[in-house]
Design a protein around this motif. Sequence first.
Motif, PDB file in Angstrom:
ATOM      1  N   SER A  28     -40.942  65.691  16.602  1.00 17.40           N
ATOM      2  CA  SER A  28     -41.541  66.797  15.864  1.00 17.40           C
ATOM      3  C   SER A  28     -42.310  66.240  14.683  1.00 17.40           C
ATOM      4  O   SER A  28     -42.088  65.104  14.242  1.00 17.40           O
ATOM      5  N   TYR A  57     -44.844  71.151  14.544  1.00 17.23           N
ATOM      6  CA  TYR A  57     -45.074  70.788  15.937  1.00 17.23           C
ATOM      7  C   TYR A  57     -43.772  70.248  16.524  1.00 17.23           C
ATOM      8  O   TYR A  57     -43.082  69.448  15.893  1.00 17.23           O
ATOM      9  N   ARG A  59     -42.262  68.765  20.465  1.00 17.60           N
ATOM     10  CA  ARG A  59     -42.599  68.498  21.858  1.00 17.60           C
ATOM     11  C   ARG A  59     -41.490  67.709  22.520  1.00 17.60           C
ATOM     12  O   ARG A  59     -40.887  66.825  21.917  1.00 17.60           O
ATOM     13  N   THR A  86     -43.322  69.394  30.362  1.00 16.14           N
ATOM     14  CA  THR A  86     -43.717  69.413  28.959  1.00 16.14           C
ATOM     15  C   THR A  86     -43.319  70.735  28.327  1.00 16.14           C
ATOM     16  O   THR A  86     -43.733  71.798  28.788  1.00 16.14           O
ATOM     17  N   ARG A  88     -43.650  72.430  24.618  1.00 13.15           N
ATOM     18  CA  ARG A  88     -44.300  72.211  23.334  1.00 13.15           C
ATOM     19  C   ARG A  88     -44.331  73.498  22.536  1.00 13.15           C
ATOM     20  O   ARG A  88     -44.578  74.580  23.076  1.00 13.15           O
ATOM     21  N   ILE A 375     -46.092  61.060  19.512  1.00 11.48           N
ATOM     22  CA  ILE A 375     -46.054  62.514  19.407  1.00 11.48           C
ATOM     23  C   ILE A 375     -46.823  62.986  18.183  1.00 11.48           C
ATOM     24  O   ILE A 375     -47.333  64.104  18.154  1.00 11.48           O
ATOM     25  N   PHE A 379     -50.329  65.726  21.893  1.00 13.87           N
ATOM     26  CA  PHE A 379     -49.429  66.808  22.233  1.00 13.87           C
ATOM     27  C   PHE A 379     -49.784  67.416  23.600  1.00 13.87           C
ATOM     28  O   PHE A 379     -49.320  68.486  23.916  1.00 13.87           O
TER      29      PHE A 379
END
Length: 379
Positions: A28, A57, A59, A86, A88, A375, A379
């Motif tokens: 993150s 963010y 992921r 994924t 996200r 990361i 993303f």
Amino acid sequence: HGQVQINYVRPLAKIYRLETGYELRSGSSRDITSFALWDPSRSVFVDQPAFAHDVHYGRSIQSLYGLLARETERAGLQLGLRSEYTGRTIEITDTGQRYLIDRWDWFPTVHSSWQLSSHLQLMASYSRRIHRPRGWFLEPFETWMDKNNVREGNAALLPEYIDSYETSLQWPFGKSSVTLEGHFRRRSNVIEEFRSLYPGTRDVILHQYQNAGTSLARGVELALSFRQVKWWIFSLTGDLYHYEIQPDPGFQLQNSSSSNWSFRLNNQFLLSDNTQVQVSARFNSPSVTAQGTTSGNGIVNAAFRQKFLDKRLSLVLQINDIFQTSKREFTSSGTGFTSTSLMERDAPQLQVTLSYNFHNFRQDPSRRSEGDNGIEEDF
């Protein structure tokens, strides 16, 4: 940020090998942006809350992969499949907006080789890869970069998918080799920066990120790897290809193309068992974009490595962009405007790294994950 990887390898009979595994990459990051205008009457900066944001963010990428290889004295074949999930999340805490991704992707690979003679090998391959957008491409709000430029991200950006077909001939001689390769690469969902006039202005450019369409690259590559003496490792790669962008019809842009080239050079001098010097260079030709052109650019780097204390202590001195050539110029044009921008950094850059290895641990290169791992960038 964290990463977990489990690999399993098992020989089958004498000519087969099975590899399978699981990988988890998660992490993150947080971006805090603010914007203020100078008030000359009070001689102070005044915050503009409408352009200040706090973005989180997160992921998580989980991968399952398998590979079956068959190898004989004359031929080899590898069939692989990688499945990636994924998850996200992009959350703008000051507005409560959330943007989610919940997606499965599949990446097949095929690699084959034939030993035509003792000095000639033919190889052919197909692979599918992914290139995810950078984090700040996804910020769904306006950020003023300066008085003439505004950036607006796009949380709905899709990743780019690259289908790569390659055929090559390799001539080995001693520990050296020459390789001639023909390649065709198709990139879908190409991410491009589109420029336009900011609404209500005549001198402010709005920078937005979109999936522009499809790009095609067809070309040949010649590579030389030379190691005929113990103290010198030399490699040189040149690539010549035709590049074409096919924008989606909704952008009302014409197809554009250019003849491109690039080359990479690397020199590594092994002065002793504990002392190494490396000089590398990379140059790229000008190229078209969906909305304009980019200039050519190049960079020359050098590094010195010295090991001490039975190779446990390592000192690395690195100089990047020695000749200050890493500059890039972008031109774009559209309704009512023509824009030119130049990107350059302070150079040369000096970096010193000192590391100590307590257990003489060496990472197995085969365990490094493929694709984009950072990361904080992708993303």
